[in-house]
Scaffold this active site. Structure first.
Site, PDB file in Angstrom:
ATOM      1  CG  HIS A 133      -1.686  -1.223   1.446  1.00 38.08           C
ATOM      2  ND1 HIS A 133      -2.920  -1.494   0.898  1.00 38.08           N
ATOM      3  CD2 HIS A 133      -1.351  -2.319   2.169  1.00 38.08           C
ATOM      4  CE1 HIS A 133      -3.317  -2.700   1.280  1.00 38.08           C
ATOM      5  NE2 HIS A 133      -2.381  -3.232   2.047  1.00 38.08           N
ATOM      6  CB  SER A 191      13.425  22.480 -14.620  1.00 35.35           C
ATOM      7  OG  SER A 191      12.680  23.681 -14.687  1.00 35.35           O
ATOM      8  CE  LYS A 219      11.833  19.219 -10.536  1.00 34.26           C
ATOM      9  NZ  LYS A 219      10.704  19.731 -11.268  1.00 34.26           N
ATOM     10  CD  GLU A 223       8.670  12.215 -15.295  1.00 27.47           C
ATOM     11  OE1 GLU A 223       7.660  12.882 -15.078  1.00 27.47           O
ATOM     12  OE2 GLU A 223       9.798  12.731 -15.460  1.00 27.47           O
TER      13      GLU A 223
END
Ligand code: ARG
Length: 461
Positions: free
Chosen positions: A156, A277, A283, A290
């Site tokens: 979970h 970024s 970043k 992704e």
């Protein structure tokens, strides 16, 4: 220009209809398979005396020349042709004259396209298997090199029990072994030759389908010509296998995204597989992971699209079936690209065991072992479970963890607690005690590594 099939009709189609009808933009990538298939067909026609031996040889040489010219770049595809089959035949006839027109005896584009696609996918399956093997080897290496890294195992997405990082990594190896098994299995059914089915009903010529199949490396021939030209199960099976493979890559990508976040910091990706970024200087984004996760949806879409195209199609060949190639090619290209990135991204990621251990020590993930301690001392599991839960609650209230909870406090809950409790709830002890087969102790994980090594040999030969 009138079509090669002009006869019954003028062959003069509207240019916008040509645009819809044309598939050469997609199927030109099967040129090698198309030419190899045609060379075997010419050999069969010659062997059977359907055409003269010399004619067969001329066709084979002519086809070889076309292949060489395409590969060397001296010949370009003629995009005004309907498809790759028409292009090759047109080019052959331009080079050889009337003999070229004999090639299409005892076959149809219906069995020809089914043949080409099976041959193409067979080659791609071999490429995908090679990549899966590489990824398996990388995963095994990462597991072997990080045998001391202990992290929280999750259920979970809540910290559950301590595990070896290697154990988790090997779970992905198990998935990939099944993927390899599915592809191997699918190739067995794919490697059946449809050529000689002709348009749908077979032919009146005395052909030798087995000879042609063997020339092209097939194991057997399609035993029903109607099925031979109508079957695209091999595409759907391959795309199903690729969808499941992508699902596995996607789950791993999700973990990579989580683990490389500041919240986890269990790994750091190499700069080669991250981006910055344009506005936030701090970043380091896991874009590749992704994208692999994102492209999974695309492969599912290819599968669903083709399943839908085939739903309700009557036998035998229907032009709807021309839609198969875009979907299959896209699924194959996408899976290959994702594997090609996943392999080095995984192989170069930096594992940060200290951060993993810190996370493992602060989530009460040794509470099961606390209960097991009491059970070993004679308490029934349910009672031990309840007391352990109450101790966790007490720790949270007092800002403690099980390792820093004083012995007097433990003994307040049960006389069974003694000094040795601290040894039993040590995170590393919790891991190393789980010696069950397939479990998380280093002994069990080493056994898994050896087993995977054996499986790799069996599956990939
Ligand atoms: N371009 C077609 C395809 O990809 C080849 C088969 C065409 N057959 C036909 N009868 N029109 O499916």
């Amino acid at each position: 220009m009138a079509k090669m099939w002009a006869g019954r009709t003028s062959g003069e189609t509207d240019s916008i209809a040509d645009e819809l009808n044309s598939s050469i933009g997609t199927d030109c990538r099967m040129y090698r398979q198309d030419i190899e298939g045609s060379r075997a067909h010419a050999a069969m026609l010659g062997k059977q005396g359907i055409i003269l031996h010399e004619e067969a040889e001329e066709l084979r040489e002519g086809l070889k020349g076309i292949l060489e010219d395409l590969e060397s770049g001296t010949l370009d595809f003629d995009m005004s042709c309907e498809d790759i089959h028409m292009f090759v035949e047109q080019e052959l006839t331009a080079r050889l004259g009337d003999v070229g027109k004999k090639l299409h005896t005892a076959r149809s584009r219906n069995d020809q396209v089914a043949l080409d696609l099976r041959m193409y996918l067979r080659d791609e399956a071999a490429e995908i298997m090679k990549l899966i093997r590489e990824l398996l080897e990388v995963l095994t290496r990462v597991a072997e090199e990080n045998m001391k890294a202990v992290m929280p195992g999750y259920t979970h997405l809540q910290r559950a029990q301590p595990i070896l990082f290697s154990h988790q990594i090997l779970a992905y190896a198990m998935m990939l072994l099944r993927d390899a098994g599915r592809i191997t299995d699918c190739v067995k059914r794919m490697n059946v030759s449809p050529i000689g089915s002709c348009a749908l009903a077979g032919t009146t010529y005395d052909t030798d389908r087995e000879f042609e199949a063997a020339e092209l490396g097939f194991d057997s021939i399609a035993m029903n010509s109607i099925d031979g030209v109508s079957d695209r199960d091999f595409c759907l099976e391959m795309m199903s296998a690729l969808s499941i493979l992508m699902m596995h890559l996607s789950r791993f990508s999700e973990e990579i995204v989580l683990w490389s976040s500041w919240e986890f910091k269990f790994i750091e990706l190499s700069d080669s597989y991250t981006t910055g970024s344009s506005i936030m200087p701090q970043k380091k984004n896991p874009d590749m992971a992704e994208l692999i996760r994102g492209k999974t949806g695309r492969v599912y879409g290819d599968l669903m699209g083709l399943l839908t195209t085939f739903k309700g199609l009557p036998l035998a060949y229907n032009k709807d079936m021309q839609e198969d190639k875009q979907a299959v090619f896209d699924a194959v290209d996408t899976a290959e690209l994702c594997l090609k990135v996943m392999i080095p991204m995984t192989g170069t990621m930096k594992v940060l065991p200290a951060n993993m251990m810190k996370a493992a020590q602060s989530g009460f993930i040794n509470a099961t072992d606390l209960a097991d301690y009491l059970v070993k001392k004679g308490m029934p599991f349910r009672s031990a479970y309840k007391i352990s839960g109450q101790i966790v609650a007490d720790c949270i209230e007092k800002g403690l963890v099980l390792e820093t909870y004083p012995l007097e406090s433990y003994r307040g809950w049960s006389e069974l607690f003694e000094e040795d409790v601290y040894e039993d709830i040590g995170i590393v002890t919790c891991v190393e005690k789980r010696i069950s087969k397939g479990g998380t102790s280093s002994v069990s994980v080493q056994e898994q590594i050896a087993w995977i090594g054996q499986q790799i040999k069996t599956v990939f030969g």
